[in-house]
Design an enzyme around this catalytic site. Sequence first.
Site, mmCIF file in Angstrom:
data_model
loop_
_atom_site.group_PDB
_atom_site.id
_atom_site.type_symbol
_atom_site.label_atom_id
_atom_site.label_comp_id
_atom_site.label_asym_id
_atom_site.label_seq_id
_atom_site.Cartn_x
_atom_site.Cartn_y
_atom_site.Cartn_z
ATOM 1 N N LYS A 180 69.746 34.259 38.346
ATOM 2 C CA LYS A 180 70.481 33.986 39.597
ATOM 3 C C LYS A 180 71.458 35.133 39.792
ATOM 4 O O LYS A 180 72.512 35.168 39.180
ATOM 5 C CB LYS A 180 71.228 32.661 39.457
ATOM 6 C CG LYS A 180 71.460 31.897 40.750
ATOM 7 C CD LYS A 180 72.210 32.636 41.842
ATOM 8 C CE LYS A 180 73.710 32.593 41.685
ATOM 9 N NZ LYS A 180 74.406 33.480 42.662
ATOM 10 N N GLY A 233 81.108 36.866 34.525
ATOM 11 C CA GLY A 233 81.833 36.682 35.778
ATOM 12 C C GLY A 233 83.251 36.240 35.529
ATOM 13 O O GLY A 233 83.873 36.626 34.525
ATOM 14 N N SER A 234 83.772 35.401 36.418
ATOM 15 C CA SER A 234 85.187 35.032 36.360
ATOM 16 C C SER A 234 85.446 33.966 35.290
ATOM 17 O O SER A 234 84.543 33.212 34.907
ATOM 18 C CB SER A 234 85.628 34.508 37.719
ATOM 19 O OG SER A 234 84.909 33.335 38.032
ATOM 20 N N GLY A 238 83.261 30.661 34.351
ATOM 21 C CA GLY A 238 82.840 30.631 32.940
ATOM 22 C C GLY A 238 83.144 29.282 32.293
ATOM 23 O O GLY A 238 82.342 28.750 31.517
ATOM 24 N N GLU A 255 80.760 36.313 29.204
ATOM 25 C CA GLU A 255 81.548 37.551 29.226
ATOM 26 C C GLU A 255 82.420 37.456 30.469
ATOM 27 O O GLU A 255 81.923 37.480 31.576
ATOM 28 C CB GLU A 255 80.611 38.755 29.257
ATOM 29 C CG GLU A 255 81.296 40.011 28.752
ATOM 30 C CD GLU A 255 81.986 40.743 29.884
ATOM 31 O OE1 GLU A 255 83.150 40.374 30.157
ATOM 32 O OE2 GLU A 255 81.399 41.655 30.457
ATOM 33 N N CYS A 289 84.598 45.062 33.832
ATOM 34 C CA CYS A 289 85.241 44.116 32.905
ATOM 35 C C CYS A 289 86.018 44.869 31.822
ATOM 36 O O CYS A 289 87.047 44.397 31.355
ATOM 37 C CB CYS A 289 84.204 43.193 32.289
ATOM 38 S SG CYS A 289 82.811 44.051 31.571
ATOM 39 N N GLU A 386 93.836 40.642 35.327
ATOM 40 C CA GLU A 386 92.684 41.496 35.635
ATOM 41 C C GLU A 386 92.650 41.715 37.149
ATOM 42 O O GLU A 386 92.393 40.784 37.914
ATOM 43 C CB GLU A 386 91.384 40.821 35.184
ATOM 44 C CG GLU A 386 90.177 41.695 35.430
ATOM 45 C CD GLU A 386 88.877 41.082 34.927
ATOM 46 O OE1 GLU A 386 88.622 39.913 35.211
ATOM 47 O OE2 GLU A 386 88.130 41.811 34.249
HETATM 48 P P1 NAD Z 1 82.203 34.548 39.982
HETATM 49 O O1 NAD Z 1 82.441 34.158 38.573
HETATM 50 O O2 NAD Z 1 82.496 33.564 41.072
HETATM 51 O O3 NAD Z 1 80.638 34.921 40.185
HETATM 52 C C1 NAD Z 1 79.809 35.451 39.159
HETATM 53 C C2 NAD Z 1 78.426 34.776 39.242
HETATM 54 O O4 NAD Z 1 78.584 33.370 39.035
HETATM 55 C C3 NAD Z 1 77.737 34.934 40.602
HETATM 56 O O5 NAD Z 1 76.343 35.055 40.415
HETATM 57 C C4 NAD Z 1 78.034 33.604 41.284
HETATM 58 O O6 NAD Z 1 77.085 33.242 42.266
HETATM 59 C C5 NAD Z 1 77.970 32.645 40.097
HETATM 60 N N1 NAD Z 1 78.698 31.391 40.298
HETATM 61 C C6 NAD Z 1 79.810 31.180 41.062
HETATM 62 N N2 NAD Z 1 80.162 29.880 41.019
HETATM 63 C C7 NAD Z 1 79.274 29.258 40.204
HETATM 64 C C8 NAD Z 1 79.115 27.916 39.756
HETATM 65 N N3 NAD Z 1 79.948 26.938 40.150
HETATM 66 N N4 NAD Z 1 78.104 27.643 38.910
HETATM 67 C C9 NAD Z 1 77.269 28.598 38.498
HETATM 68 N N5 NAD Z 1 77.343 29.878 38.904
HETATM 69 C C10 NAD Z 1 78.337 30.223 39.744
HETATM 70 O O7 NAD Z 1 82.960 35.907 40.234
HETATM 71 P P2 NAD Z 1 83.438 36.513 41.644
HETATM 72 O O8 NAD Z 1 83.985 35.506 42.574
HETATM 73 O O9 NAD Z 1 82.284 37.241 42.162
HETATM 74 O O10 NAD Z 1 84.666 37.466 41.192
HETATM 75 C C11 NAD Z 1 85.975 36.934 41.056
HETATM 76 C C12 NAD Z 1 86.690 37.555 39.887
HETATM 77 O O11 NAD Z 1 85.911 37.379 38.690
HETATM 78 C C13 NAD Z 1 86.890 39.080 39.974
HETATM 79 O O12 NAD Z 1 88.030 39.421 40.702
HETATM 80 C C14 NAD Z 1 86.972 39.467 38.504
HETATM 81 O O13 NAD Z 1 88.288 39.281 38.032
HETATM 82 C C15 NAD Z 1 86.054 38.473 37.817
HETATM 83 N N6 NAD Z 1 84.713 39.043 37.542
HETATM 84 C C16 NAD Z 1 84.473 39.514 36.298
HETATM 85 C C17 NAD Z 1 83.254 40.111 36.019
HETATM 86 C C18 NAD Z 1 82.950 40.656 34.660
HETATM 87 O O14 NAD Z 1 82.207 41.621 34.542
HETATM 88 N N7 NAD Z 1 83.452 40.064 33.592
HETATM 89 C C19 NAD Z 1 82.285 40.233 37.011
HETATM 90 C C20 NAD Z 1 82.557 39.715 38.292
HETATM 91 C C21 NAD Z 1 83.787 39.128 38.528
#
Ligand code: NAD
Length: 433
Positions: A180, A233-234, A238, A255, A289, A386
């Site tokens: 996804k 992701g966030s 997570g 991560e 990250c 961050e």
């Molecule tokens: P996010 O965590 O919302 O999204 C990352 C992934 O998770 C995307 O594919 C998204 O569709 C999916 N996702 C979102 N909600 C979900 C849920 N309820 N269940 C399952 N999957 C879900 O991140 P974002 O909104 O794109 O970014 C926000 C903040 O997160 C950034 O400002 C940054 O601080 C952090 N971030 C960190 C990384 C990293 O590499 N560690 C990457 C992206 C964002």
Amino acid sequence: MIEMPNGIAPDQCLIGGQWRPPAGGEYLDLLNPSDGSTLCAIARGTSADVDAAVDSAKAALNGDWGAATAVERGRILTKISQHVLKHVDLLATLEAQDVGKPLTQARNDAIALARYLEFYGGAADKVHGQTIPYMEGYTVYTLREPHGVTGHIVPWNYPMQIIGRSVGAALAMGNACVLKPAEEACLTALAFAEIARDAGLPDGALNVVSGLGAEAGAALSTHKDVHHISFTGSVGVGKLIQKAAAENIVPVTLELGGKSPQVVFADADLDAALPFLVNAGIQNAGQTCSASSRILVQDSLLDEVTTRMIEAYGALIAAPALEDKHVGPLVSHRQKAIVNSFLEQGADLTIAAQGVISDSAPDTGAYVAPTLFADVAPDHSLAQDEIFGPVGCIIGFDTDEEAVQIANDSRYGLAGCIETADAATGYAMALNI
Ligand code: NAD
């Protein structure tokens, strides 16, 4: 205009080796952050698509993919890696348009994707079990087996690299994957899946469902037949993923970002260190990250480092991704708003230097000028949170002990960097930070 491998339409999901429209018949606009235009539509996948993708992954495990030996899996991954290398320019252009990443950085990501697949292709037949001398009359051994269906939820900042290390490792070990990608940037995930299919990956071994996190992502992370989840992701999402994995009692790999320190000691070779100090903070517009956004400098070098960093930041240019300057736009206006709110939190500080946004950058793009703050207190929110944008903070320190204390004063703990000419100091600090 976007160009996809084999001319596939980007508004489809790959399920069981077939590109098909989303079950719900709904679509999302994918935007180009360099100018705010619509690049194309993508599928708004839902739980029905995730169910179908998981079923096809299960079928693959019961079919050709499950029957493939470790050496065969390794050869397929190596072949996919070679196909990725043939498509580096196409992948880089897609990533630049979709993420807003300058072309050279996007190209490096495509090469890294190929390298991950090459690595895991080589590893496929080298992960072994153990024989264990237990008691007379017993033959005890461990057998390494795939989890089964693995779920991969990928963010928008480094889609290709994260897919390479997550999906690459899972396929090498004989799992069947449901991927996804992020709704903000998913073109290279779709393109990669087509490249892998074309290179001979059996149907159903890799399925891709694009869509919103709260819909397709949540459906995948809570699915009862998914036996391992990998998420980048966030922190907030997570936690949701970890809870879902706990509910289903399946392992999870998370991560979730960082606030990585770069510690510059008085004996550092600044000519070598400075380009790294700058690049590690502004690469991918700081949406990394492991971005080194806290620059800790020993007091005796503080003035010189600050002067040279001001010079370097002042020369940075943010421009449309295809112009391939130092920095592109942020991935979205939402991310730009997050970064701007951090800059507002720095209103009590003096901006030491700021790069420029090129005249060629349209107002409709999501640009933030690279910004450097000097003399930041270690407990300031800019030094603690961050930011995920092109914002650097310089923090002074006196002794080694103080460097360790400031570096570790963070709720994150992902990466770190030490600049010193003394290997003993480097190793000692690496153990402590
Ligand atoms: P996010 O965590 O919302 O999204 C990352 C992934 O998770 C995307 O594919 C998204 O569709 C999916 N996702 C979102 N909600 C979900 C849920 N309820 N269940 C399952 N999957 C879900 O991140 P974002 O909104 O794109 O970014 C926000 C903040 O997160 C950034 O400002 C940054 O601080 C952090 N971030 C960190 C990384 C990293 O590499 N560690 C990457 C992206 C964002």
